[in-house]
Write a protein that holds these residues in place. Structure first.
Motif, PDB file in Angstrom:
ATOM      1  N   GLN A 113       0.765 -15.808  -7.164  1.00 14.26           N
ATOM      2  CA  GLN A 113       1.494 -16.136  -6.584  1.00 14.26           C
ATOM      3  C   GLN A 113       2.789 -15.764  -5.809  1.00 14.26           C
ATOM      4  O   GLN A 113       3.887 -16.442  -6.251  1.00 14.26           O
ATOM      5  N   LEU A 114       3.287 -14.388  -5.794  1.00 13.71           N
ATOM      6  CA  LEU A 114       4.134 -14.000  -4.782  1.00 13.71           C
ATOM      7  C   LEU A 114       4.292 -14.130  -3.140  1.00 13.71           C
ATOM      8  O   LEU A 114       3.346 -14.243  -2.819  1.00 13.71           O
ATOM      9  N   MET A 122       7.645  -7.643 -10.982  1.00 14.87           N
ATOM     10  CA  MET A 122       7.683  -8.739  -8.855  1.00 14.87           C
ATOM     11  C   MET A 122       8.228  -9.471  -9.278  1.00 14.87           C
ATOM     12  O   MET A 122       8.737  -9.420  -8.655  1.00 14.87           O
ATOM     13  N   PRO A 123       8.365 -10.294 -10.008  1.00 17.45           N
ATOM     14  CA  PRO A 123       8.632 -11.570 -10.034  1.00 17.45           C
ATOM     15  C   PRO A 123      10.403 -11.494 -10.067  1.00 17.45           C
ATOM     16  O   PRO A 123      11.258 -11.850  -8.775  1.00 17.45           O
ATOM     17  N   MET A 182       7.042 -12.526  -1.600  1.00 20.90           N
ATOM     18  CA  MET A 182       8.321 -11.756  -0.948  1.00 20.90           C
ATOM     19  C   MET A 182       7.822 -10.989   1.031  1.00 20.90           C
ATOM     20  O   MET A 182       6.709 -11.088   1.426  1.00 20.90           O
ATOM     21  N   ALA A 183       8.966 -10.984   1.083  1.00 22.64           N
ATOM     22  CA  ALA A 183       8.636 -10.401   1.791  1.00 22.64           C
ATOM     23  C   ALA A 183       9.290  -8.882   2.313  1.00 22.64           C
ATOM     24  O   ALA A 183       9.115  -8.359   1.828  1.00 22.64           O
ATOM     25  N   ASN A 184       8.838  -8.652   3.885  1.00 23.24           N
ATOM     26  CA  ASN A 184       8.609  -7.044   4.260  1.00 23.24           C
ATOM     27  C   ASN A 184       7.745  -6.294   2.922  1.00 23.24           C
ATOM     28  O   ASN A 184       8.223  -5.037   2.194  1.00 23.24           O
ATOM     29  N   VAL A 185       6.884  -6.457   3.097  1.00 18.31           N
ATOM     30  CA  VAL A 185       5.822  -5.594   1.732  1.00 18.31           C
ATOM     31  C   VAL A 185       5.081  -4.870   2.977  1.00 18.31           C
ATOM     32  O   VAL A 185       5.037  -5.351   4.084  1.00 18.31           O
ATOM     33  N   PHE A 186       5.434  -3.414   2.490  1.00 17.61           N
ATOM     34  CA  PHE A 186       4.223  -2.602   4.131  1.00 17.61           C
ATOM     35  C   PHE A 186       3.057  -1.646   2.956  1.00 17.61           C
ATOM     36  O   PHE A 186       3.019  -1.306   1.580  1.00 17.61           O
ATOM     37  N   THR A 187       2.789  -1.297   4.073  1.00 16.41           N
ATOM     38  CA  THR A 187       0.974   0.203   3.510  1.00 16.41           C
ATOM     39  C   THR A 187       1.467   1.108   3.297  1.00 16.41           C
ATOM     40  O   THR A 187       2.423   1.205   4.505  1.00 16.41           O
TER      41      THR A 187
END
Length: 268
Positions: free
Chosen positions: A205-206, A170-171, A208-213
């Motif tokens: 401490q992330l 993820m980083p 990110m933009a555009n995170v979806f479920t």
């Protein structure tokens, strides 16, 4: 809703065939009749997995009650299904006097067949398939369709907070999102709710933009991506050009992003 993607059912069909074949072999070679226990366990675990998922998403299903019967939405709780299968299998074998060896062997063969079928579907399927018509939600609950986000090169990462390789990569993905503004990165969580995702992002401490479920895991099923993490690379027209199953490090990710950008530039 788009038409049912039959390729998503290939792996479960192979698993059922494996269950039946192993059960048949034990019955004809050892005289152990295990199929009644197997099919009852499979049916019971599927029902429990579906009911649990519906209860977890009661708000969505109450708005459209008939959708509860739409098994094509892929909405099943893995944890509930596995726990029910274990409990029901133990109960039925004890009550019927069925040996546990053929039952365990059948389910092990089914798991191997399911995994192999999923990998084959992903590896042998067409490389340039378009973005599926999948309904997602942003973390604030706003609905969005995956197909509507096309228009520029896109990286779709399918992940879950409980998945160790997902967490490790993820980083690098977050950093790439900042370094490649010409590419749209989408982080589509498979099966978890917004609160779980937000707690994980805060802890790690992330930002990110555009995170979806994607509670029903439609994105994974309709792209033939059953392993996590899986990262899909789409060109600006929304057609799949690269697929990577497993963890990505920064160097491997950069190579694929450069290839994606070069290919998209050639389409202009």
């Amino acid at each position: 809703m788009d038409a049912l993607d039959w390729s998503g059912w290939a792996a479960p069909a192979l698993a059922l065939c494996a269950l039946a074949m192993v059960s048949w072999w034990y019955q004809h070679s050892r005289g152990w009749r295990s199929w009644p226990v197997i099919w009852k366990t499979v049916l019971g675990s599927l029902v429990a997995a579906r009911i649990t998922f519906v209860l977890q998403n009661a708000g969505d299903y109450l708005a459209a009650p008939l959708s509860i019967a739409d098994l094509g939405d892929g909405g099943f709780s893995d944890a509930a299904g596995i726990l029910t299968a274990l409990a029901l299998g133990l109960h039925l074998t004890a009550r019927s006097g069925t040996p546990r060896r053929p039952v365990l062997a059948a389910f092990l063969a089914g798991a191997v067949a399911w995994t192999g079928g999923a990998i084959a579907t992903a590896s042998l399927g067409p490389r340039s398939t378009p973005l599926p018509l999948v309904a997602l939600k942003r973390l604030d609950g706003t609905p969005v369709r995956l197909h509507d986000l096309a228009g520029k090169p896109m990286v779709v990462n399918l992940w879950a907070t409980w998945c160790p390789p997902c967490r490790r990569e993820m980083p690098a993905l977050e950093e790439a999102q900042r370094r490649y503004p010409g590419i749209r990165f989408l982080f589509i969580n498979q099966g978890e709710d917004a609160a779980t995702i937000q707690a994980f992002m805060a802890q790690q401490q992330l930002g990110m933009a555009n995170v979806f479920t994607d509670r029903a895991r439609q994105a994974g099923r309709r792209t033939g991506s059953f392993a996590m993490p899986t990262t899909l690379f789409y060109d600006k027209d929304g057609r799949l050009v690269l697929r990577h199953m497993g963890e990505l490090d920064r160097d491997g990710l950069d190579r694929r992003l450069e290839k994606l950008m070069t290919g998209s530039a050639g389409q202009r």
